[in-house]
Design a protein around this motif. Structure first.
Motif, PDB file in Angstrom:
ATOM      1  N   ALA A   1      19.809   9.773 -10.990  1.00 42.08           N
ATOM      2  CA  ALA A   1      19.895   8.489 -10.288  1.00 42.08           C
ATOM      3  C   ALA A   1      18.895   8.414  -9.138  1.00 42.08           C
ATOM      4  N   THR A   2      18.534   9.537  -8.557  1.00 40.34           N
ATOM      5  CA  THR A   2      17.639   9.536  -7.391  1.00 40.34           C
ATOM      6  C   THR A   2      16.306   8.845  -7.674  1.00 40.34           C
ATOM      7  N   PRO A   3      15.579   9.228  -8.739  1.00 46.05           N
ATOM      8  CA  PRO A   3      14.313   8.518  -8.995  1.00 46.05           C
ATOM      9  C   PRO A   3      14.512   7.026  -9.262  1.00 46.05           C
ATOM     10  N   LEU A   4      15.600   6.671  -9.939  1.00 45.47           N
ATOM     11  CA  LEU A   4      15.856   5.250 -10.213  1.00 45.47           C
ATOM     12  C   LEU A   4      16.113   4.479  -8.926  1.00 45.47           C
ATOM     13  N   ILE A   5      16.860   5.083  -8.020  1.00 46.96           N
ATOM     14  CA  ILE A   5      17.134   4.437  -6.731  1.00 46.96           C
ATOM     15  C   ILE A   5      15.845   4.265  -5.939  1.00 46.96           C
ATOM     16  N   LEU A   6      14.954   5.252  -5.978  1.00 46.38           N
ATOM     17  CA  LEU A   6      13.700   5.180  -5.228  1.00 46.38           C
ATOM     18  C   LEU A   6      12.731   4.150  -5.806  1.00 46.38           C
ATOM     19  N   ILE A   7      12.852   3.860  -7.082  1.00 48.31           N
ATOM     20  CA  ILE A   7      11.968   2.861  -7.696  1.00 48.31           C
ATOM     21  C   ILE A   7      12.209   1.473  -7.095  1.00 48.31           C
ATOM     22  N   ILE A   8      13.423   1.171  -6.719  1.00 44.73           N
ATOM     23  CA  ILE A   8      13.752  -0.166  -6.211  1.00 44.73           C
ATOM     24  C   ILE A   8      12.965  -0.511  -4.945  1.00 44.73           C
ATOM     25  N   PRO A   9      13.017   0.297  -3.866  1.00 42.03           N
ATOM     26  CA  PRO A   9      12.216  -0.066  -2.688  1.00 42.03           C
ATOM     27  C   PRO A   9      10.712   0.050  -2.948  1.00 42.03           C
ATOM     28  N   LEU A  10      10.309   0.966  -3.824  1.00 48.73           N
ATOM     29  CA  LEU A  10       8.883   1.071  -4.145  1.00 48.73           C
ATOM     30  C   LEU A  10       8.389  -0.194  -4.846  1.00 48.73           C
ATOM     31  N   ALA A  11       9.190  -0.726  -5.765  1.00 48.45           N
ATOM     32  CA  ALA A  11       8.816  -1.973  -6.450  1.00 48.45           C
ATOM     33  C   ALA A  11       8.757  -3.135  -5.462  1.00 48.45           C
ATOM     34  N   LEU A  12       9.681  -3.161  -4.518  1.00 44.32           N
ATOM     35  CA  LEU A  12       9.668  -4.206  -3.487  1.00 44.32           C
ATOM     36  C   LEU A  12       8.385  -4.135  -2.658  1.00 44.32           C
ATOM     37  N   ILE A  13       8.003  -2.940  -2.271  1.00 46.91           N
ATOM     38  CA  ILE A  13       6.771  -2.756  -1.489  1.00 46.91           C
ATOM     39  C   ILE A  13       5.557  -3.172  -2.320  1.00 46.91           C
ATOM     40  N   ALA A  14       5.498  -2.717  -3.566  1.00 43.88           N
ATOM     41  CA  ALA A  14       4.357  -3.053  -4.429  1.00 43.88           C
ATOM     42  C   ALA A  14       4.226  -4.563  -4.588  1.00 43.88           C
ATOM     43  N   TRP A  15       5.357  -5.243  -4.754  1.00 46.12           N
ATOM     44  CA  TRP A  15       5.322  -6.697  -4.925  1.00 46.12           C
ATOM     45  C   TRP A  15       4.963  -7.404  -3.619  1.00 46.12           C
ATOM     46  N   ALA A  16       5.583  -6.985  -2.517  1.00 47.10           N
ATOM     47  CA  ALA A  16       5.350  -7.660  -1.233  1.00 47.10           C
ATOM     48  C   ALA A  16       3.928  -7.445  -0.728  1.00 47.10           C
ATOM     49  N   ARG A  17       3.334  -6.326  -1.039  1.00 43.07           N
ATOM     50  CA  ARG A  17       1.981  -6.003  -0.566  1.00 43.07           C
ATOM     51  C   ARG A  17       0.922  -6.228  -1.638  1.00 43.07           C
ATOM     52  N   ARG A  18       1.251  -6.946  -2.690  1.00 44.58           N
ATOM     53  CA  ARG A  18       0.316  -7.150  -3.804  1.00 44.58           C
ATOM     54  C   ARG A  18      -0.971  -7.844  -3.383  1.00 44.58           C
ATOM     55  N   GLY A  19      -0.944  -8.620  -2.327  1.00 44.91           N
ATOM     56  CA  GLY A  19      -2.147  -9.302  -1.843  1.00 44.91           C
ATOM     57  C   GLY A  19      -3.217  -8.332  -1.374  1.00 44.91           C
ATOM     58  N   GLN A  20      -2.811  -7.132  -1.003  1.00 45.23           N
ATOM     59  CA  GLN A  20      -3.777  -6.124  -0.555  1.00 45.23           C
ATOM     60  C   GLN A  20      -4.629  -5.605  -1.713  1.00 45.23           C
ATOM     61  N   ASN A  21      -4.182  -5.802  -2.949  1.00 44.72           N
ATOM     62  CA  ASN A  21      -4.952  -5.339  -4.100  1.00 44.72           C
ATOM     63  C   ASN A  21      -6.304  -6.026  -4.184  1.00 44.72           C
ATOM     64  N   VAL A  22      -6.363  -7.293  -3.797  1.00 40.96           N
ATOM     65  CA  VAL A  22      -7.623  -8.035  -3.802  1.00 40.96           C
ATOM     66  C   VAL A  22      -8.600  -7.391  -2.814  1.00 40.96           C
ATOM     67  N   GLU A  23      -8.100  -7.058  -1.632  1.00 42.35           N
ATOM     68  CA  GLU A  23      -8.947  -6.403  -0.629  1.00 42.35           C
ATOM     69  C   GLU A  23      -9.409  -5.035  -1.126  1.00 42.35           C
ATOM     70  N   LEU A  24      -8.530  -4.283  -1.777  1.00 44.83           N
ATOM     71  CA  LEU A  24      -8.898  -2.971  -2.316  1.00 44.83           C
ATOM     72  C   LEU A  24      -9.988  -3.111  -3.374  1.00 44.83           C
ATOM     73  N   LEU A  25      -9.855  -4.094  -4.253  1.00 46.17           N
ATOM     74  CA  LEU A  25     -10.902  -4.332  -5.266  1.00 46.17           C
ATOM     75  C   LEU A  25     -12.231  -4.695  -4.608  1.00 46.17           C
ATOM     76  N   ARG A  26     -12.177  -5.490  -3.539  1.00 48.32           N
ATOM     77  CA  ARG A  26     -13.384  -5.862  -2.820  1.00 48.32           C
ATOM     78  C   ARG A  26     -14.065  -4.617  -2.233  1.00 48.32           C
ATOM     79  N   VAL A  27     -13.273  -3.715  -1.670  1.00 48.42           N
ATOM     80  CA  VAL A  27     -13.827  -2.479  -1.092  1.00 48.42           C
ATOM     81  C   VAL A  27     -14.422  -1.594  -2.183  1.00 48.42           C
ATOM     82  N   VAL A  28     -13.726  -1.464  -3.299  1.00 46.85           N
ATOM     83  CA  VAL A  28     -14.201  -0.629  -4.391  1.00 46.85           C
ATOM     84  C   VAL A  28     -15.495  -1.190  -4.975  1.00 46.85           C
TER      85      VAL A  28
END
Length: 171
Positions: A140-167
């Motif tokens: 259950a531990t990895p499954l529980i940790l996926i939930i806040p990680l998915a929230l962070i990935a979704w909430a910070r998805r706008g940063q992916n555009v900046e990362l692509l620009r830098v790359v």
């Protein structure tokens, strides 16, 4: 458009659907209501950003200290676990390094979404290993940790555009 401007614009458009005030006192009350709506949205947004950042710091501490460090210093419990699944010390150090990199990435604004996504993928692998090699113990531990990680990935998805620009700039 900034979050504050967007909040104010959406509040203004919602209030534009209301009937026009007929007296000056109704007009000032309507104006005060618009101001309160915009301020509460801004305050709510600020609190959400602070809570998300605190969650990121907590997860970074967990992955860096509680998860990666025992693997990187070859703690006896970590060595025993990796020997039990037959992966040995090479896999233990690799996974420890990936977890440490993910922990650091959660703290760097341009890498937050990618780090959360990568750690989520690592947790899917951890779940599979827990189910197959350890008969579901602590699965259950990895499954529980996926939930806040998915929230962070979704909430910070706008940063992916900046990362692509830098790359792209570096390439």
């Amino acid at each position: 458009m900034s979050e504050t401007t967007a909040s104010a614009a959406s509040a203004a458009s919602a209030n534009s659907l209301a009937p026009a005030p007929s007296t000056p006192s109704e007009a000032s009350a309507a104006s005060a209501k618009r101001t309160v709506v915009a301020e509460s949205a801004t305050t709510r947004g600020r609190r959400a950003r602070i809570a998300l950042r605190a969650l990121q710091v907590l997860l970074a501490l967990f992955y860096g200290l509680a998860s990666a460090l025992p693997k990187l210093i070859a703690n006896s419990a970590a060595v025993e676990s990796f020997d039990k699944i037959g992966w040995g010390s090479g896999a233990m150090y690799t996974i420890g390094a990936l977890e440490l990199a993910g922990a650091v990435g959660l703290l760097i604004p341009v890498l937050q979404s990618v780090a959360a996504t990568a750690l989520s993928a690592l947790m899917v692998g951890a779940f599979v290993v827990q189910m197959t090699a350890f008969h579901g113990e602590n699965a259950a531990t990895p499954l529980i940790l996926i939930i806040p990680l998915a929230l962070i990935a979704w909430a910070r998805r706008g940063q992916n555009v900046e990362l692509l620009r830098v790359v792209r700039r570096r390439a």
